[in-house]
Design a protein around this motif. Structure first.
Motif, PDB file in Angstrom:
ATOM      1  N   LEU A  95      15.724   2.911   3.245  1.00  0.00           N
ATOM      2  CA  LEU A  95      15.356   1.502   3.341  1.00  0.00           C
ATOM      3  C   LEU A  95      13.867   1.330   3.624  1.00  0.00           C
ATOM      4  CD1 LEU A  95      16.595  -1.387   3.410  1.00  0.00           C
ATOM      5  CD2 LEU A  95      16.792  -1.108   5.871  1.00  0.00           C
ATOM      6  N   VAL A  96      13.304   2.237   4.385  1.00  0.00           N
ATOM      7  CA  VAL A  96      11.884   2.122   4.740  1.00  0.00           C
ATOM      8  C   VAL A  96      10.973   3.056   3.957  1.00  0.00           C
ATOM      9  CG1 VAL A  96      12.255   1.228   7.058  1.00  0.00           C
ATOM     10  CG2 VAL A  96      12.212   3.675   6.709  1.00  0.00           C
ATOM     11  N   THR A  97      11.533   4.128   3.393  1.00  0.00           N
ATOM     12  CA  THR A  97      10.678   5.097   2.711  1.00  0.00           C
ATOM     13  C   THR A  97      10.944   5.217   1.222  1.00  0.00           C
ATOM     14  OG1 THR A  97      12.198   6.918   3.168  1.00  0.00           O
ATOM     15  CG2 THR A  97      10.467   6.495   4.806  1.00  0.00           C
ATOM     16  N   GLY A  98      11.973   4.558   0.699  1.00  0.00           N
ATOM     17  CA  GLY A  98      12.345   4.712  -0.701  1.00  0.00           C
ATOM     18  C   GLY A  98      11.278   4.217  -1.671  1.00  0.00           C
ATOM     19  N   LYS A  99      11.099   4.940  -2.749  1.00  0.00           N
ATOM     20  CA  LYS A  99      10.119   4.559  -3.765  1.00  0.00           C
ATOM     21  C   LYS A  99      10.555   3.316  -4.534  1.00  0.00           C
ATOM     22  CE  LYS A  99       8.223   9.146  -4.509  1.00  0.00           C
ATOM     23  NZ  LYS A  99       9.031  10.183  -3.937  1.00  0.00           N
ATOM     24  N   GLN A 100      11.859   3.025  -4.558  1.00  0.00           N
ATOM     25  CA  GLN A 100      12.378   1.877  -5.288  1.00  0.00           C
ATOM     26  C   GLN A 100      12.207   0.567  -4.517  1.00  0.00           C
ATOM     27  OE1 GLN A 100      14.205   4.378  -4.121  1.00  0.00           O
ATOM     28  NE2 GLN A 100      14.968   5.585  -5.824  1.00  0.00           N
ATOM     29  N   ARG A 101      11.826   0.653  -3.266  1.00  0.00           N
ATOM     30  CA  ARG A 101      11.710  -0.545  -2.433  1.00  0.00           C
ATOM     31  C   ARG A 101      10.609  -1.470  -2.955  1.00  0.00           C
ATOM     32  NH1 ARG A 101      10.220  -1.028   3.955  1.00  0.00           N
ATOM     33  NH2 ARG A 101      10.425  -3.273   4.030  1.00  0.00           N
ATOM     34  N   VAL A 102      10.954  -2.738  -3.118  1.00  0.00           N
ATOM     35  CA  VAL A 102       9.981  -3.737  -3.550  1.00  0.00           C
ATOM     36  C   VAL A 102       9.152  -4.125  -2.333  1.00  0.00           C
ATOM     37  CG1 VAL A 102       9.692  -6.040  -4.528  1.00  0.00           C
ATOM     38  CG2 VAL A 102      11.529  -4.564  -5.353  1.00  0.00           C
ATOM     39  N   ARG A 103       7.853  -4.053  -2.453  1.00  0.00           N
ATOM     40  CA  ARG A 103       6.961  -4.317  -1.321  1.00  0.00           C
ATOM     41  C   ARG A 103       6.110  -5.568  -1.534  1.00  0.00           C
ATOM     42  NH1 ARG A 103       7.112   0.253   1.914  1.00  0.00           N
ATOM     43  NH2 ARG A 103       8.060   2.022   0.896  1.00  0.00           N
ATOM     44  N   THR A 104       6.459  -6.357  -2.528  1.00  0.00           N
ATOM     45  CA  THR A 104       5.749  -7.603  -2.789  1.00  0.00           C
ATOM     46  C   THR A 104       6.754  -8.743  -2.865  1.00  0.00           C
ATOM     47  OG1 THR A 104       5.915  -7.284  -5.176  1.00  0.00           O
ATOM     48  CG2 THR A 104       3.919  -6.457  -4.110  1.00  0.00           C
ATOM     49  N   VAL A 105       6.271  -9.965  -2.764  1.00  0.00           N
ATOM     50  CA  VAL A 105       7.129 -11.133  -2.934  1.00  0.00           C
ATOM     51  C   VAL A 105       7.303 -11.338  -4.436  1.00  0.00           C
ATOM     52  CG1 VAL A 105       7.371 -13.598  -2.520  1.00  0.00           C
ATOM     53  CG2 VAL A 105       6.280 -12.155  -0.802  1.00  0.00           C
ATOM     54  N   TRP A 115       9.932 -11.843 -13.805  1.00  0.00           N
ATOM     55  CA  TRP A 115       9.534 -11.951 -12.404  1.00  0.00           C
ATOM     56  C   TRP A 115       8.021 -11.875 -12.315  1.00  0.00           C
ATOM     57  CZ3 TRP A 115      12.907 -12.832  -8.469  1.00  0.00           C
ATOM     58  CH2 TRP A 115      14.258 -12.641  -8.737  1.00  0.00           C
ATOM     59  N   GLN A 116       7.486 -12.572 -11.328  1.00  0.00           N
ATOM     60  CA  GLN A 116       6.046 -12.497 -11.084  1.00  0.00           C
ATOM     61  C   GLN A 116       5.805 -12.271  -9.599  1.00  0.00           C
ATOM     62  OE1 GLN A 116       4.661 -16.244 -12.566  1.00  0.00           O
ATOM     63  NE2 GLN A 116       5.299 -17.394 -10.784  1.00  0.00           N
ATOM     64  N   ASP A 117       4.699 -11.635  -9.284  1.00  0.00           N
ATOM     65  CA  ASP A 117       4.324 -11.387  -7.896  1.00  0.00           C
ATOM     66  C   ASP A 117       3.613 -12.611  -7.332  1.00  0.00           C
ATOM     67  OD1 ASP A 117       5.343  -8.842  -7.971  1.00  0.00           O
ATOM     68  OD2 ASP A 117       3.415  -7.896  -8.417  1.00  0.00           O
ATOM     69  N   LEU A 118       3.946 -12.943  -6.076  1.00  0.00           N
ATOM     70  CA  LEU A 118       3.275 -14.034  -5.369  1.00  0.00           C
ATOM     71  C   LEU A 118       2.713 -13.498  -4.066  1.00  0.00           C
ATOM     72  CD1 LEU A 118       5.813 -17.009  -5.601  1.00  0.00           C
ATOM     73  CD2 LEU A 118       3.795 -16.640  -7.002  1.00  0.00           C
ATOM     74  N   ASP A 119       1.647 -14.115  -3.603  1.00  0.00           N
ATOM     75  CA  ASP A 119       1.177 -13.757  -2.264  1.00  0.00           C
ATOM     76  C   ASP A 119       2.087 -14.445  -1.249  1.00  0.00           C
ATOM     77  OD1 ASP A 119      -0.656 -16.272  -1.102  1.00  0.00           O
ATOM     78  OD2 ASP A 119      -0.502 -16.164  -3.301  1.00  0.00           O
ATOM     79  N   LEU A 120       2.140 -13.910  -0.054  1.00  0.00           N
ATOM     80  CA  LEU A 120       3.080 -14.380   0.956  1.00  0.00           C
ATOM     81  C   LEU A 120       2.855 -15.843   1.323  1.00  0.00           C
ATOM     82  CD1 LEU A 120       5.420 -13.667   2.795  1.00  0.00           C
ATOM     83  CD2 LEU A 120       3.773 -12.872   4.484  1.00  0.00           C
ATOM     84  N   ASP A 121       1.613 -16.283   1.458  1.00  0.00           N
ATOM     85  CA  ASP A 121       1.338 -17.675   1.825  1.00  0.00           C
ATOM     86  C   ASP A 121       1.880 -18.645   0.787  1.00  0.00           C
ATOM     87  OD1 ASP A 121       0.117 -16.960   4.185  1.00  0.00           O
ATOM     88  OD2 ASP A 121      -1.898 -16.911   3.318  1.00  0.00           O
ATOM     89  N   THR A 122       1.709 -18.335  -0.487  1.00  0.00           N
ATOM     90  CA  THR A 122       2.229 -19.198  -1.557  1.00  0.00           C
ATOM     91  C   THR A 122       3.750 -19.253  -1.498  1.00  0.00           C
ATOM     92  OG1 THR A 122       0.347 -18.623  -2.952  1.00  0.00           O
ATOM     93  CG2 THR A 122       2.271 -19.555  -4.058  1.00  0.00           C
ATOM     94  N   ALA A 123       4.399 -18.111  -1.299  1.00  0.00           N
ATOM     95  CA  ALA A 123       5.858 -18.064  -1.243  1.00  0.00           C
ATOM     96  C   ALA A 123       6.389 -18.869  -0.057  1.00  0.00           C
ATOM     97  CB  ALA A 123       6.335 -16.620  -1.174  1.00  0.00           C
ATOM     98  N   VAL A 124       5.769 -18.717   1.101  1.00  0.00           N
ATOM     99  CA  VAL A 124       6.210 -19.465   2.281  1.00  0.00           C
ATOM    100  C   VAL A 124       6.029 -20.966   2.058  1.00  0.00           C
ATOM    101  CG1 VAL A 124       5.718 -19.905   4.721  1.00  0.00           C
ATOM    102  CG2 VAL A 124       5.878 -17.566   3.895  1.00  0.00           C
TER     103      VAL A 124
END
Length: 189
Positions: A95-105, A115-124
């Protein structure tokens, strides 16, 4: 290699002729397993944690080396799990070290196919705008008889069992303050 030397490597022979008649120690060890050492031996520190997968709350020991998680194991001091973890809890290192983990919004627009990446402020900001809009559209100030309701039927909350009591308490307070009636948790269902 002679027959006697070959038979001497056989675990059953070592068990019957050696000092380990039950086969729980050196008789059962291969040369490879005798040279292994625990992944936790080189850890800089151990952090106590709780498994994030369900509402049971099994305690975990997280082994950290150079600020990286190297192993997660059950905590034998836990009165809940007594050091045992289910298969999901045992695999929680991924859960914390997997390469498949998505690390962006990630965001997919309505009727969108990508799908598109958003910065955290925009998503919130998007989440806040949608919650407030749904609250406003579903707001009921009073019923037909004029009795005060001060509630919204436009939003609800279904919490996950991975949240602890404090997080669930704060979520309940937030949604109650917003006027939502449907506040539920998956652990209670």
């Amino acid at each position: 290699m002679g027959v006697k030397q070959w038979i001497g490597q056989w675990p059953v022979y070592r068990q019957l002729t050696g000092t380990d008649p039950l086969g729980r120690g050196s008789a059962a060890q291969s040369a490879r397993s005798a040279g292994l050492e625990p992944r936790t031996r080189g850890a800089d520190r151990v952090v106590d944690s709780v498994c994030p997968y369900c509402a049971v709350g099994c305690a975990q020991r997280v082994y950290v080396k150079d600020e990286q998680v190297v192993q997660i194991e059950g905590n034998p001091d836990s009165p809940i799990s007594r050091g045992r973890l289910c298969p999901k809890g045992s695999a929680s290192k991924q859960l914390v070290t997997g390469k498949q983990r998505v690390r962006t919004v990630r965001y997919r627009a309505p009727y969108g196919t990508q799908w598109q990446d958003l910065d955290l402020d925009t998503a919130v900001d998007m989440v806040v705008d949608r919650v407030l809009d749904a609250r406003r559209k579903g707001w009921q100030d009073a019923d037909e008889a004029g009795n005060p309701l001060r509630r919204t039927m436009g939003i609800a909350s279904l919490g996950g069992a991975t949240l602890d009591n404090e997080e669930n308490y704060l979520i309940k307070k937030l949604f109650t303050a917003l006027g939502a009636l449907q506040v539920e948790n998956q652990a209670r269902i």
